[in-house]
Design a protein around this motif. Structure first.
Motif, PDB file in Angstrom:
ATOM      1  N   THR A 218       1.264  56.099 105.000  1.00 48.03           N
ATOM      2  CA  THR A 218       2.233  55.474 105.896  1.00 48.03           C
ATOM      3  C   THR A 218       3.682  55.825 105.564  1.00 48.03           C
ATOM      4  OG1 THR A 218       2.120  53.482 104.524  1.00 48.03           O
ATOM      5  CG2 THR A 218       0.770  53.515 106.507  1.00 48.03           C
ATOM      6  N   LEU A 219       3.902  56.799 104.708  1.00 53.89           N
ATOM      7  CA  LEU A 219       5.270  57.237 104.428  1.00 53.89           C
ATOM      8  C   LEU A 219       5.753  58.218 105.495  1.00 53.89           C
ATOM      9  CD1 LEU A 219       5.227  57.706 100.550  1.00 53.89           C
ATOM     10  CD2 LEU A 219       6.131  55.807 101.880  1.00 53.89           C
ATOM     11  N   GLN A 220       5.411  57.933 106.730  1.00 57.07           N
ATOM     12  CA  GLN A 220       5.729  58.841 107.829  1.00 57.07           C
ATOM     13  C   GLN A 220       7.216  58.975 108.134  1.00 57.07           C
ATOM     14  OE1 GLN A 220       3.303  58.094 111.294  1.00 57.07           O
ATOM     15  NE2 GLN A 220       1.582  57.488 110.016  1.00 57.07           N
ATOM     16  N   PRO A 221       8.034  57.945 107.901  1.00 61.43           N
ATOM     17  CA  PRO A 221       9.455  58.125 108.210  1.00 61.43           C
ATOM     18  C   PRO A 221      10.092  59.313 107.511  1.00 61.43           C
ATOM     19  CG  PRO A 221       8.987  55.809 107.896  1.00 61.43           C
ATOM     20  CD  PRO A 221       7.738  56.559 107.517  1.00 61.43           C
TER      21      PRO A 221
ATOM     22  N   ILE B 101      20.109  60.023 114.189  1.00 61.44           N
ATOM     23  CA  ILE B 101      19.630  59.087 113.174  1.00 61.44           C
ATOM     24  C   ILE B 101      20.836  58.382 112.578  1.00 61.44           C
ATOM     25  CG2 ILE B 101      18.362  58.812 111.010  1.00 61.44           C
ATOM     26  CD1 ILE B 101      16.887  61.380 111.662  1.00 61.44           C
ATOM     27  N   SER B 102      20.910  57.083 112.769  1.00 63.03           N
ATOM     28  CA  SER B 102      22.038  56.327 112.248  1.00 63.03           C
ATOM     29  C   SER B 102      21.854  56.061 110.754  1.00 63.03           C
ATOM     30  CB  SER B 102      22.174  55.001 112.993  1.00 63.03           C
ATOM     31  OG  SER B 102      21.088  54.147 112.690  1.00 63.03           O
ATOM     32  N   ILE B 103      22.961  55.753 110.103  1.00 64.38           N
ATOM     33  CA  ILE B 103      22.928  55.403 108.685  1.00 64.38           C
ATOM     34  C   ILE B 103      22.042  54.187 108.463  1.00 64.38           C
ATOM     35  CG2 ILE B 103      24.290  54.625 106.715  1.00 64.38           C
ATOM     36  CD1 ILE B 103      24.698  57.552 107.439  1.00 64.38           C
ATOM     37  N   LYS B 104      22.080  53.261 109.418  1.00 63.46           N
ATOM     38  CA  LYS B 104      21.265  52.051 109.301  1.00 63.46           C
ATOM     39  C   LYS B 104      19.780  52.376 109.383  1.00 63.46           C
ATOM     40  CE  LYS B 104      21.524  47.261 110.842  1.00 63.46           C
ATOM     41  NZ  LYS B 104      22.143  46.334 111.813  1.00 63.46           N
ATOM     42  N   THR B 105      19.412  53.330 110.247  1.00 59.56           N
ATOM     43  CA  THR B 105      18.013  53.743 110.364  1.00 59.56           C
ATOM     44  C   THR B 105      17.535  54.358 109.056  1.00 59.56           C
ATOM     45  OG1 THR B 105      18.197  54.151 112.746  1.00 59.56           O
ATOM     46  CG2 THR B 105      16.417  55.265 111.585  1.00 59.56           C
ATOM     47  N   ILE B 106      18.342  55.241 108.497  1.00 57.06           N
ATOM     48  CA  ILE B 106      17.978  55.890 107.231  1.00 57.06           C
ATOM     49  C   ILE B 106      17.837  54.853 106.123  1.00 57.06           C
ATOM     50  CG2 ILE B 106      18.741  57.500 105.455  1.00 57.06           C
ATOM     51  CD1 ILE B 106      20.155  59.075 107.661  1.00 57.06           C
ATOM     52  N   ALA B 107      18.802  53.920 106.057  1.00 54.77           N
ATOM     53  CA  ALA B 107      18.772  52.893 105.018  1.00 54.77           C
ATOM     54  C   ALA B 107      17.536  52.016 105.133  1.00 54.77           C
ATOM     55  CB  ALA B 107      20.035  52.033 105.103  1.00 54.77           C
ATOM     56  N   SER B 108      17.192  51.627 106.371  1.00 58.59           N
ATOM     57  CA  SER B 108      16.019  50.766 106.573  1.00 58.59           C
ATOM     58  C   SER B 108      14.736  51.500 106.197  1.00 58.59           C
ATOM     59  CB  SER B 108      15.949  50.289 108.022  1.00 58.59           C
ATOM     60  OG  SER B 108      15.790  51.385 108.908  1.00 58.59           O
ATOM     61  N   GLY B 109      14.682  52.804 106.526  1.00 52.09           N
ATOM     62  CA  GLY B 109      13.517  53.601 106.163  1.00 52.09           C
ATOM     63  C   GLY B 109      13.366  53.728 104.665  1.00 52.09           C
TER      64      GLY B 109
END
Length: 299
Positions: free
Chosen positions: A102-105, A120-128
């Motif tokens: 499940t480490l698909q991100p 890809i926003s900074i927030k998306t990267i951080a959440s991933g």
């Protein structure tokens, strides 16, 4: 693009719960990895056939060469994802295997950026990153870096890359064809691929105990028809990134089930990891950019 009657997050949640049962059923089935994968796809085809031939068969004429190529590639990726993941469960724990799968991100964020030019926003990267760290923590207690466990971990990681590629190809094709037609084509290609894989490996098509046939059938109905088919439906309306991050819930459900079925104990780090995964997912979901882009419109 039409607005769906059901919010895409609802089928995604149902899909995640369904696929969480997959690892448990695979370990309970008394057969080789290729055999389990083949019958999972074969029974899915059988179950879907009446609906497909009654209502959707005519859509095959509308498929372009690109649709056939992309759907076929997706089917091959899906077949080998199952083979490698099921095989990994023979060498490492349910928790470790599902975490790595499940480490698909890690793959999806890169794939959607290069192939679909999705921002890809900074927030998306951080959440991933937060969710991925939580996933690692879930299985930290039994995550081994040597011997057979390491081999199983590597198989699970490769299968993760394959399922992400499968979703990326599907994201393109599903913009043009219906869910049932796309799923039928992909599952059929996957079944044919697995059939020849079994022949080359010399794996037996039977006989198997009645309980194993039951697990074959349940794998087709629950993780496939409720799980992956719902993901295929949702990928028309949401980015592959959304599905990939949501699937991070799978290790939590699988680890809990493994505790009750196989007595695989949950330790403090796994519980803490589950909480971190959920926090990462919440961080991702409330990202206004992702909510705004949830229902993508045609340019």
């Amino acid at each position: 693009m039409e607005t769906p009657k059901v919010h895409p997050y609802i089928p995604i949640i149902i899909g995640v719960i369904s696929v969480s049962l997959s690892a448990i059923m695979v370990k309970l089935a008394e057969a080789e990895s290729g055999v389990i994968a083949f019958y999972r796809m074969f029974f899915s085809i059988i179950i879907m056939s009446p609906l497909f031939f009654y209502k959707y068969f005519h859509e095959l004429k509308a498929l372009s060469k690109k649709d056939w190529v992309f759907s076929s590639i997706a089917g091959i990726f899906l077949a080998f994802h199952f083979i490698l993941w099921f095989e990994s469960l023979n060498y490492t724990s349910v928790a470790s295997s599902t975490v790595l799968v499940t480490l698909q991100p890690l793959f999806a964020f890169i794939g959607t950026y290069f192939f679909f030019k999705e921002k890809i926003s900074i927030k998306t990267i951080a959440s991933g990153v937060i969710a991925i760290l939580g996933s690692f923590l879930i299985s930290w207690g039994d995550f081994k870096v040597s011997g057979s466990a390491l081999y199983g971990d590597m198989l699970a990681l490769i299968s993760c890359a394959l399922i992400t590629a499968y979703l990326l190809f599907g994201q393109d094709v599903r913009k043009r064809i219906s869910l049932i037609t796309y799923t039928m084509v992909v599952y059929l290609v996957s079944t044919i691929c697995l059939f020849f894989y079994m022949l080359l490996k010399g794996e037996s098509f039977g006989p198997y105990p009645a309980s194993t046939w039951m697990w074959f059938l349940l794998l087709a109905i629950i993780p496939n028809l409720l799980g992956h088919t719902l993901f295929n439906w949702a990928v028309k309306y949401v980015s592959t990134n959304v599905i990939s991050v949501a699937i991070l819930f799978e290790p939590i459900g699988a680890a809990i089930l493994a505790y009750f079925v196989f007595s695989e104990k949950l330790i403090a780090t796994q519980v803490a990891g589950g909480i971190i995964v959920m926090l990462g997912l919440m961080f991702f979901i409330i990202d206004l950019k992702n909510i705004k882009n949830l229902f993508r419109k045609k340019a």
